[in-house]
Design an enzyme around this catalytic site. Sequence first.
Site, PDB file in Angstrom:
ATOM      1  N   ASN A 199      25.594  35.863 -22.755  1.00  0.00           N
ATOM      2  CA  ASN A 199      26.759  35.121 -23.227  1.00  0.00           C
ATOM      3  C   ASN A 199      26.532  34.499 -24.596  1.00  0.00           C
ATOM      4  O   ASN A 199      27.421  33.839 -25.141  1.00  0.00           O
ATOM      5  CB  ASN A 199      27.128  34.025 -22.227  1.00  0.00           C
ATOM      6  CG  ASN A 199      25.983  33.051 -21.986  1.00  0.00           C
ATOM      7  OD1 ASN A 199      24.888  33.479 -21.614  1.00  0.00           O
ATOM      8  ND2 ASN A 199      26.210  31.767 -22.180  1.00  0.00           N
ATOM      9  N   SER A 200      25.360  34.685 -25.183  1.00  0.00           N
ATOM     10  CA  SER A 200      25.086  34.158 -26.521  1.00  0.00           C
ATOM     11  C   SER A 200      25.849  34.959 -27.562  1.00  0.00           C
ATOM     12  O   SER A 200      26.454  35.995 -27.268  1.00  0.00           O
ATOM     13  CB  SER A 200      23.582  34.232 -26.813  1.00  0.00           C
ATOM     14  OG  SER A 200      23.167  35.591 -26.911  1.00  0.00           O
ATOM     15  N   TYR A 207      11.593  25.190 -36.961  1.00  0.00           N
ATOM     16  CA  TYR A 207      11.832  26.599 -37.226  1.00  0.00           C
ATOM     17  C   TYR A 207      10.734  27.169 -38.115  1.00  0.00           C
ATOM     18  O   TYR A 207       9.944  26.437 -38.714  1.00  0.00           O
ATOM     19  CB  TYR A 207      13.205  26.785 -37.890  1.00  0.00           C
ATOM     20  CG  TYR A 207      13.768  28.177 -37.759  1.00  0.00           C
ATOM     21  CD1 TYR A 207      13.973  28.755 -36.512  1.00  0.00           C
ATOM     22  CD2 TYR A 207      14.108  28.920 -38.879  1.00  0.00           C
ATOM     23  CE1 TYR A 207      14.499  30.032 -36.390  1.00  0.00           C
ATOM     24  CE2 TYR A 207      14.638  30.201 -38.771  1.00  0.00           C
ATOM     25  CZ  TYR A 207      14.826  30.747 -37.524  1.00  0.00           C
ATOM     26  OH  TYR A 207      15.336  32.012 -37.399  1.00  0.00           O
ATOM     27  N   VAL A 252      24.594  36.758 -29.999  1.00  0.00           N
ATOM     28  CA  VAL A 252      23.986  38.084 -30.081  1.00  0.00           C
ATOM     29  C   VAL A 252      24.362  38.909 -28.862  1.00  0.00           C
ATOM     30  O   VAL A 252      24.714  40.094 -28.971  1.00  0.00           O
ATOM     31  CB  VAL A 252      22.448  37.980 -30.204  1.00  0.00           C
ATOM     32  CG1 VAL A 252      21.805  39.359 -30.084  1.00  0.00           C
ATOM     33  CG2 VAL A 252      22.061  37.357 -31.533  1.00  0.00           C
ATOM     34  N   TYR A 283      13.648  38.332 -29.416  1.00  0.00           N
ATOM     35  CA  TYR A 283      14.205  37.770 -30.638  1.00  0.00           C
ATOM     36  C   TYR A 283      14.501  36.281 -30.520  1.00  0.00           C
ATOM     37  O   TYR A 283      15.037  35.668 -31.445  1.00  0.00           O
ATOM     38  CB  TYR A 283      15.476  38.523 -31.048  1.00  0.00           C
ATOM     39  CG  TYR A 283      16.654  38.351 -30.117  1.00  0.00           C
ATOM     40  CD1 TYR A 283      17.673  37.449 -30.412  1.00  0.00           C
ATOM     41  CD2 TYR A 283      16.771  39.092 -28.950  1.00  0.00           C
ATOM     42  CE1 TYR A 283      18.753  37.290 -29.572  1.00  0.00           C
ATOM     43  CE2 TYR A 283      17.853  38.949 -28.106  1.00  0.00           C
ATOM     44  CZ  TYR A 283      18.844  38.039 -28.420  1.00  0.00           C
ATOM     45  OH  TYR A 283      19.924  37.881 -27.583  1.00  0.00           O
ATOM     46  N   GLY A 295      13.523  32.468 -27.793  1.00  0.00           N
ATOM     47  CA  GLY A 295      12.762  31.884 -26.687  1.00  0.00           C
ATOM     48  C   GLY A 295      13.424  30.627 -26.166  1.00  0.00           C
ATOM     49  O   GLY A 295      12.842  29.542 -26.202  1.00  0.00           O
ATOM     50  N   MET A 296      14.640  30.759 -25.664  1.00  0.00           N
ATOM     51  CA  MET A 296      15.426  29.595 -25.251  1.00  0.00           C
ATOM     52  C   MET A 296      14.738  28.763 -24.180  1.00  0.00           C
ATOM     53  O   MET A 296      14.902  27.551 -24.132  1.00  0.00           O
ATOM     54  CB  MET A 296      16.790  30.061 -24.759  1.00  0.00           C
ATOM     55  CG  MET A 296      17.673  30.635 -25.850  1.00  0.00           C
ATOM     56  SD  MET A 296      19.156  31.439 -25.181  1.00  0.00           S
ATOM     57  CE  MET A 296      19.859  30.107 -24.201  1.00  0.00           C
ATOM     58  N   ARG A 354      25.899  29.265 -12.961  1.00  0.00           N
ATOM     59  CA  ARG A 354      26.566  28.062 -13.462  1.00  0.00           C
ATOM     60  C   ARG A 354      27.858  27.872 -12.695  1.00  0.00           C
ATOM     61  O   ARG A 354      28.362  28.805 -12.064  1.00  0.00           O
ATOM     62  CB  ARG A 354      26.854  28.201 -14.959  1.00  0.00           C
ATOM     63  CG  ARG A 354      27.821  29.346 -15.283  1.00  0.00           C
ATOM     64  CD  ARG A 354      27.833  29.664 -16.757  1.00  0.00           C
ATOM     65  NE  ARG A 354      26.567  30.243 -17.178  1.00  0.00           N
ATOM     66  CZ  ARG A 354      26.101  30.188 -18.407  1.00  0.00           C
ATOM     67  NH1 ARG A 354      26.783  29.577 -19.346  1.00  0.00           N
ATOM     68  NH2 ARG A 354      24.940  30.736 -18.719  1.00  0.00           N
TER      69      ARG A 354
END
Length: 383
Positions: free
Chosen positions: A201-202, A102, A204, A293, A295-296, A226
Amino acid sequence: MQRVTARVLRGARSPPVRTPSSDPQFGPPVRTLPVRTPPVRARSASAGSAPRGLVYERHGEPPSVVQLKDLEVPKLGDSDVHVKMLAAPINPADINMIQGTYAILSPLPAVGGNEGVGEVLEVGSRVSALKRGDWVIPANAGLGTWRTRGVFPEEMLLKVPSDIPVLCAATLSVNPCTALRMLTDFETLAPGDSVIQNAANSGVGQAVIQIARASGIKTINVVRDRPDLPQLVERLMALGADHVVTEEMLRKPEMKDIFKSTPKPRLALNCVGGKSTTEMLRHLQPKGTMVTYGGMAKQPVMVPVSAFIFRDVRLRGFWMTQWRKDHAQDQESVAGMMDTLCQLIRRGQLSEPACTEVPLQDYRAALEASMKPFVSSKQILLL
Protein backbone atom coordinates in the site's frame (compact mmCIF):
# COMPACT_ATOMS: atom_id res chain seq x y z
CA MET A 1 -6.92 -6.49 -20.87
CA GLN A 2 -8.48 -9.39 -18.98
CA ARG A 3 -9.97 -8.39 -15.66
CA VAL A 4 -8.03 -9.66 -12.64
CA THR A 5 -9.77 -11.29 -9.71
CA ALA A 6 -8.11 -10.48 -6.41
CA ARG A 7 -7.84 -12.97 -3.60
CA VAL A 8 -8.05 -11.62 -0.07
CA LEU A 9 -6.55 -13.74 2.68
CA ARG A 10 -7.10 -12.28 6.09
CA GLY A 11 -5.29 -13.39 9.13
CA ALA A 12 21.19 15.92 -4.52
CA ARG A 13 22.18 18.62 -3.50
CA SER A 14 20.09 21.11 -1.59
CA PRO A 15 20.34 24.89 -1.85
CA PRO A 16 21.58 25.98 1.61
CA VAL A 17 19.34 28.19 3.72
CA ARG A 18 20.88 30.83 5.96
CA THR A 19 19.15 32.47 8.88
CA PRO A 20 20.12 35.70 10.61
CA SER A 21 21.42 33.70 13.54
CA SER A 22 23.57 31.38 11.44
CA ASP A 23 24.36 33.69 8.46
CA PRO A 24 15.17 12.26 1.64
CA GLN A 25 16.33 5.44 7.64
CA PHE A 26 18.36 2.84 5.85
CA GLY A 27 21.77 2.93 4.37
CA PRO A 28 25.47 3.61 4.97
CA PRO A 29 26.80 5.97 7.65
CA VAL A 30 25.45 9.49 7.25
CA ARG A 31 27.43 11.86 5.06
CA THR A 32 26.72 15.47 4.09
CA LEU A 33 25.49 15.99 0.56
CA PRO A 34 27.67 18.53 -1.30
CA VAL A 35 25.91 21.68 -2.46
CA ARG A 36 26.79 24.01 -5.31
CA THR A 37 23.63 26.11 -5.51
CA PRO A 38 23.34 29.79 -4.51
CA PRO A 39 22.58 30.48 -0.84
CA VAL A 40 19.03 31.29 0.25
CA ARG A 41 18.44 33.45 3.30
CA ALA A 42 15.48 32.72 5.55
CA ARG A 43 13.55 34.71 8.11
CA SER A 44 10.35 34.13 10.05
CA ALA A 45 7.33 34.10 7.76
CA SER A 46 5.34 37.32 7.50
CA ALA A 47 2.27 38.49 5.66
CA GLY A 48 4.29 39.78 2.68
CA SER A 49 4.62 38.28 -0.78
CA ALA A 50 8.14 36.92 -0.30
CA PRO A 51 8.72 33.26 -1.21
CA ARG A 52 8.16 30.92 1.72
CA GLY A 53 9.62 27.56 2.61
CA LEU A 54 9.71 24.87 5.30
CA VAL A 55 13.12 25.23 6.93
CA TYR A 56 14.87 23.16 9.58
CA GLU A 57 17.99 24.46 11.34
CA ARG A 58 18.72 21.31 13.34
CA HIS A 59 17.88 17.63 13.14
CA GLY A 60 15.00 16.24 15.15
CA GLU A 61 11.36 15.24 14.92
CA PRO A 62 9.90 17.14 11.94
CA PRO A 63 6.83 18.69 13.65
CA SER A 64 9.18 20.20 16.24
CA VAL A 65 12.09 21.43 14.13
CA VAL A 66 10.47 22.48 10.83
CA GLN A 67 9.36 26.11 10.56
CA LEU A 68 7.61 28.11 7.85
CA LYS A 69 9.88 31.01 6.91
CA ASP A 70 10.14 33.72 4.29
CA LEU A 71 13.00 33.11 1.84
CA GLU A 72 15.15 35.60 -0.01
CA VAL A 73 15.74 34.26 -3.51
CA PRO A 74 19.14 35.16 -4.98
CA LYS A 75 19.59 36.99 -8.27
CA LEU A 76 19.09 34.80 -11.33
CA GLY A 77 22.41 33.63 -12.77
CA ASP A 78 23.14 32.90 -16.42
CA SER A 79 22.66 29.15 -15.92
CA ASP A 80 19.87 29.38 -13.35
CA VAL A 81 16.13 28.78 -13.50
CA HIS A 82 13.52 30.59 -11.41
CA VAL A 83 10.80 28.10 -10.47
CA LYS A 84 7.37 28.48 -8.89
CA MET A 85 6.70 25.24 -7.04
CA LEU A 86 3.21 23.81 -7.51
CA ALA A 87 3.04 20.75 -5.25
CA ALA A 88 5.43 18.57 -3.27
CA PRO A 89 4.85 15.32 -1.35
CA ILE A 90 6.13 14.30 2.07
CA ASN A 91 8.05 11.04 1.65
CA PRO A 92 9.67 8.78 4.27
CA ALA A 93 13.13 9.88 3.09
CA ASP A 94 12.18 13.51 3.73
CA ILE A 95 11.29 12.64 7.31
CA ASN A 96 14.53 10.69 7.79
CA MET A 97 16.65 13.54 6.41
CA ILE A 98 15.09 15.95 8.91
CA GLN A 99 15.65 13.43 11.71
CA GLY A 100 19.29 13.15 10.63
CA THR A 101 19.12 9.39 10.03
CA TYR A 102 19.19 9.19 6.23
CA ALA A 103 22.19 8.19 4.11
CA ILE A 104 22.50 11.71 2.70
CA LEU A 105 21.94 14.95 4.59
CA SER A 106 21.67 18.53 3.35
CA PRO A 107 23.81 21.23 5.01
CA LEU A 108 21.92 23.06 7.73
CA PRO A 109 19.85 25.15 7.68
CA ALA A 110 17.95 23.46 4.86
CA VAL A 111 14.62 23.53 3.07
CA GLY A 112 12.88 20.15 3.29
CA GLY A 113 11.57 18.05 0.44
CA ASN A 114 13.19 15.94 -2.29
CA GLU A 115 10.31 15.65 -4.75
CA GLY A 116 7.73 17.89 -6.37
CA VAL A 117 6.80 19.76 -9.52
CA GLY A 118 7.21 23.41 -10.40
CA GLU A 119 6.61 25.83 -13.26
CA VAL A 120 9.44 27.80 -14.82
CA LEU A 121 9.04 31.57 -14.34
CA GLU A 122 12.32 32.79 -15.79
CA VAL A 123 15.57 31.38 -17.16
CA GLY A 124 19.13 32.68 -17.35
CA SER A 125 20.76 33.70 -20.62
CA ARG A 126 22.68 30.40 -20.95
CA VAL A 127 19.73 28.10 -20.23
CA SER A 128 18.83 26.28 -23.44
CA ALA A 129 16.64 23.29 -22.50
CA LEU A 130 13.98 25.13 -20.48
CA LYS A 131 11.70 28.08 -21.06
CA ARG A 132 9.02 30.02 -19.23
CA GLY A 133 5.94 27.88 -18.58
CA ASP A 134 7.73 24.50 -18.64
CA TRP A 135 7.12 22.05 -15.83
CA VAL A 136 10.16 20.72 -13.99
CA ILE A 137 10.95 18.17 -11.29
CA PRO A 138 14.18 17.56 -9.31
CA ALA A 139 16.93 15.72 -11.17
CA ASN A 140 18.40 14.49 -7.86
CA ALA A 141 17.61 14.26 -4.18
CA GLY A 142 18.15 17.22 -1.89
CA LEU A 143 16.65 20.05 -3.95
CA GLY A 144 14.49 21.41 -1.12
CA THR A 145 11.06 21.37 -2.76
CA TRP A 146 8.94 22.50 0.18
CA ARG A 147 9.00 26.14 -0.91
CA THR A 148 6.82 28.42 -2.99
CA ARG A 149 9.63 29.66 -5.26
CA GLY A 150 13.32 29.00 -5.76
CA VAL A 151 16.29 29.59 -8.06
CA PHE A 152 18.16 26.45 -9.12
CA PRO A 153 20.91 25.57 -11.59
CA GLU A 154 19.48 24.13 -14.80
CA GLU A 155 21.37 20.86 -14.23
CA MET A 156 19.34 20.18 -11.08
CA LEU A 157 16.03 20.09 -12.95
CA LEU A 158 14.29 17.74 -15.38
CA LYS A 159 11.59 18.87 -17.76
CA VAL A 160 8.33 16.91 -17.63
CA PRO A 161 5.24 17.26 -19.84
CA SER A 162 2.56 19.60 -18.57
CA ASP A 163 -0.26 17.49 -19.99
CA ILE A 164 -0.19 15.02 -17.09
CA PRO A 165 -2.03 15.65 -13.78
CA VAL A 166 -0.10 17.89 -11.40
CA LEU A 167 -0.21 15.29 -8.60
CA CYS A 168 1.25 12.66 -10.94
CA ALA A 169 4.06 15.04 -11.84
CA ALA A 170 4.67 15.95 -8.19
CA THR A 171 5.08 12.28 -7.23
CA LEU A 172 6.88 11.09 -10.37
CA SER A 173 10.58 11.22 -9.56
CA VAL A 174 10.82 8.83 -6.58
CA ASN A 175 8.23 6.07 -6.22
CA PRO A 176 7.26 5.32 -9.86
CA CYS A 177 10.93 5.44 -10.90
CA THR A 178 11.86 3.07 -8.09
CA ALA A 179 9.05 0.68 -9.05
CA LEU A 180 9.97 0.68 -12.74
CA ARG A 181 13.67 0.14 -12.11
CA MET A 182 13.10 -2.77 -9.72
CA LEU A 183 10.66 -4.46 -12.10
CA THR A 184 13.08 -4.23 -15.03
CA ASP A 185 16.66 -4.23 -13.72
CA PHE A 186 16.90 -7.43 -11.67
CA GLU A 187 14.86 -10.13 -13.42
CA THR A 188 13.65 -10.45 -17.00
CA LEU A 189 9.93 -10.78 -16.40
CA ALA A 190 7.47 -11.79 -19.11
CA PRO A 191 3.67 -11.56 -19.23
CA GLY A 192 2.25 -14.21 -16.92
CA ASP A 193 5.19 -14.08 -14.49
CA SER A 194 4.60 -12.86 -10.96
CA VAL A 195 6.19 -10.63 -8.35
CA ILE A 196 5.60 -10.58 -4.58
CA GLN A 197 6.00 -7.42 -2.51
CA ASN A 198 5.43 -6.24 1.04
CA ALA A 199 4.30 -2.71 1.98
CA ALA A 200 2.06 -3.02 -1.06
CA ASN A 201 0.00 0.00 0.00
CA SER A 202 3.04 2.30 -0.05
CA GLY A 203 3.71 4.72 -2.87
CA VAL A 204 6.18 2.33 -4.46
CA GLY A 205 3.84 -0.61 -3.89
CA GLN A 206 0.94 1.11 -5.64
CA ALA A 207 3.20 1.96 -8.58
CA VAL A 208 4.47 -1.65 -8.76
CA ILE A 209 0.90 -2.95 -8.99
CA GLN A 210 0.01 -0.61 -11.86
CA ILE A 211 3.22 -0.94 -13.87
CA ALA A 212 3.16 -4.72 -13.48
CA ARG A 213 -0.45 -4.94 -14.60
CA ALA A 214 0.30 -2.83 -17.67
CA SER A 215 3.04 -5.36 -18.53
CA GLY A 216 0.89 -8.45 -17.90
CA ILE A 217 2.81 -9.36 -14.73
CA LYS A 218 0.83 -10.68 -11.78
CA THR A 219 1.32 -9.27 -8.27
CA ILE A 220 1.06 -10.86 -4.84
CA ASN A 221 0.71 -8.00 -2.41
CA VAL A 222 1.47 -8.23 1.30
CA VAL A 223 0.04 -5.69 3.77
CA ARG A 224 -0.21 -5.46 7.52
CA ASP A 225 -3.53 -6.41 9.09
CA ARG A 226 -5.53 -3.37 10.17
CA PRO A 227 -9.07 -2.32 11.06
CA ASP A 228 -9.78 -0.95 7.56
CA LEU A 229 -8.31 -3.93 5.70
CA PRO A 230 -11.36 -4.49 3.44
CA GLN A 231 -11.21 -0.89 2.21
CA LEU A 232 -7.45 -1.16 1.59
CA VAL A 233 -7.89 -4.41 -0.31
CA GLU A 234 -10.64 -2.88 -2.44
CA ARG A 235 -8.36 0.03 -3.34
CA LEU A 236 -5.42 -2.21 -4.27
CA MET A 237 -7.75 -4.41 -6.33
CA ALA A 238 -8.93 -1.34 -8.20
CA LEU A 239 -5.30 -0.57 -9.07
CA GLY A 240 -4.88 -4.04 -10.56
CA ALA A 241 -3.66 -6.25 -7.71
CA ASP A 242 -4.06 -9.98 -8.39
CA HIS A 243 -3.77 -11.16 -4.78
CA VAL A 244 -3.71 -9.33 -1.46
CA VAL A 245 -2.62 -11.12 1.72
CA THR A 246 -1.72 -10.07 5.22
CA GLU A 247 1.69 -10.75 6.71
CA GLU A 248 0.12 -13.35 8.99
CA MET A 249 -1.13 -15.34 6.02
CA LEU A 250 2.29 -15.88 4.44
CA ARG A 251 2.87 -19.15 6.35
CA LYS A 252 -0.68 -20.49 6.19
CA PRO A 253 -1.82 -23.33 3.90
CA GLU A 254 -4.16 -21.00 2.04
CA MET A 255 -1.14 -19.57 0.24
CA LYS A 256 -1.10 -22.77 -1.84
CA ASP A 257 -4.41 -21.73 -3.38
CA ILE A 258 -2.76 -18.66 -4.89
CA PHE A 259 -0.16 -20.73 -6.70
CA LYS A 260 -2.81 -22.86 -8.40
CA SER A 261 -3.47 -19.94 -10.74
CA THR A 262 -0.36 -17.82 -10.34
CA PRO A 263 3.23 -19.01 -10.80
CA LYS A 264 5.60 -18.64 -7.88
CA PRO A 265 7.33 -15.27 -8.10
CA ARG A 266 10.80 -14.84 -9.56
CA LEU A 267 11.10 -11.39 -7.97
CA ALA A 268 10.39 -10.23 -4.42
CA LEU A 269 10.43 -6.56 -3.39
CA ASN A 270 11.15 -5.83 0.26
CA CYS A 271 10.50 -2.52 1.99
CA VAL A 272 9.96 -3.85 5.51
CA GLY A 273 12.65 -6.23 6.79
CA GLY A 274 12.38 -8.52 9.78
CA LYS A 275 9.91 -11.40 9.90
CA SER A 276 7.85 -10.09 6.98
CA THR A 277 10.81 -10.48 4.67
CA THR A 278 11.73 -13.96 5.91
CA GLU A 279 8.19 -15.22 5.34
CA MET A 280 7.90 -13.58 1.94
CA LEU A 281 11.18 -15.15 0.82
CA ARG A 282 9.74 -18.65 1.35
CA HIS A 283 7.53 -18.19 -1.70
CA LEU A 284 10.28 -17.08 -4.08
CA GLN A 285 11.21 -19.41 -6.92
CA PRO A 286 14.62 -21.15 -6.81
CA LYS A 287 17.24 -18.79 -8.25
CA GLY A 288 14.82 -15.91 -7.74
CA THR A 289 15.84 -12.44 -6.58
CA MET A 290 14.75 -10.40 -3.58
CA VAL A 291 15.42 -6.67 -3.82
CA THR A 292 15.45 -4.62 -0.61
CA TYR A 293 14.76 -0.91 -1.00
CA GLY A 294 13.56 0.02 2.49
CA GLY A 295 13.41 -1.13 6.11
CA MET A 296 10.19 0.12 7.69
CA ALA A 297 10.37 -2.43 10.50
CA LYS A 298 13.89 -1.24 11.39
CA GLN A 299 14.87 -4.89 11.68
CA PRO A 300 17.55 -6.80 9.73
CA VAL A 301 16.79 -9.04 6.79
CA MET A 302 16.91 -12.62 8.11
CA VAL A 303 17.44 -15.35 5.52
CA PRO A 304 17.66 -19.10 6.31
CA VAL A 305 20.88 -20.75 5.18
CA SER A 306 18.80 -23.30 3.29
CA ALA A 307 17.48 -20.55 1.00
CA PHE A 308 21.02 -19.98 -0.25
CA ILE A 309 22.17 -23.60 -0.39
CA PHE A 310 19.13 -25.41 -1.75
CA ARG A 311 17.32 -22.65 -3.64
CA ASP A 312 20.19 -20.34 -4.64
CA VAL A 313 18.19 -17.17 -4.05
CA ARG A 314 19.83 -13.81 -4.70
CA LEU A 315 19.59 -10.81 -2.39
CA ARG A 316 20.08 -7.35 -3.88
CA GLY A 317 19.57 -3.76 -2.80
CA PHE A 318 18.25 -0.71 -4.62
CA TRP A 319 18.40 3.03 -3.93
CA MET A 320 16.99 5.42 -6.52
CA THR A 321 19.43 8.16 -5.50
CA GLN A 322 22.37 5.87 -6.29
CA TRP A 323 20.84 4.87 -9.63
CA ARG A 324 20.62 8.53 -10.61
CA LYS A 325 24.25 9.08 -9.63
CA ASP A 326 25.33 6.04 -11.64
CA HIS A 327 23.42 7.32 -14.68
CA ALA A 328 24.31 11.00 -14.36
CA GLN A 329 26.07 10.87 -17.73
CA ASP A 330 23.45 8.63 -19.33
CA GLN A 331 20.65 11.06 -20.04
CA GLU A 332 19.18 8.69 -22.63
CA SER A 333 18.35 6.16 -19.90
CA VAL A 334 16.88 8.84 -17.67
CA ALA A 335 14.78 10.29 -20.50
CA GLY A 336 13.60 6.83 -21.52
CA MET A 337 12.50 6.04 -17.97
CA MET A 338 10.57 9.28 -17.63
CA ASP A 339 8.96 8.86 -21.05
CA THR A 340 7.83 5.32 -20.19
CA LEU A 341 6.18 6.52 -16.99
CA CYS A 342 4.54 9.53 -18.63
CA GLN A 343 3.12 7.33 -21.38
CA LEU A 344 1.60 5.05 -18.73
CA ILE A 345 0.06 8.09 -17.05
CA ARG A 346 -1.38 9.37 -20.33
CA ARG A 347 -2.92 5.96 -21.05
CA GLY A 348 -4.54 5.87 -17.62
CA GLN A 349 -2.40 2.91 -16.52
CA LEU A 350 -0.49 4.79 -13.81
CA SER A 351 -2.06 7.25 -11.40
CA GLU A 352 -0.78 9.20 -8.43
CA PRO A 353 -0.83 7.37 -5.08
CA ALA A 354 -3.70 7.94 -2.70
CA CYS A 355 -3.11 11.55 -1.63
CA THR A 356 -4.25 14.13 0.90
CA GLU A 357 -3.74 17.68 -0.40
CA VAL A 358 -2.64 20.07 2.34
CA PRO A 359 -2.13 23.86 2.17
CA LEU A 360 1.42 24.92 3.00
CA GLN A 361 0.38 26.71 6.19
CA ASP A 362 -0.97 23.42 7.56
CA TYR A 363 2.42 21.74 7.17
CA ARG A 364 2.69 20.64 10.79
CA ALA A 365 -0.49 18.56 10.59
CA ALA A 366 0.77 17.07 7.32
CA LEU A 367 4.10 16.12 8.89
CA GLU A 368 2.36 14.49 11.84
CA ALA A 369 -0.02 12.58 9.56
CA SER A 370 2.84 11.30 7.41
CA MET A 371 4.48 9.72 10.47
CA LYS A 372 1.41 7.83 11.73
CA PRO A 373 1.19 4.04 11.23
CA PHE A 374 -1.36 2.49 8.88
CA VAL A 375 -1.71 5.70 6.86
CA SER A 376 -1.97 4.88 3.16
CA SER A 377 -2.57 8.44 1.96
CA LYS A 378 0.48 10.46 0.96
CA GLN A 379 0.53 14.05 2.21
CA ILE A 380 0.93 16.53 -0.66
CA LEU A 381 1.82 20.14 0.13
CA LEU A 382 0.10 22.63 -2.17
CA LEU A 383 2.54 25.47 -2.77
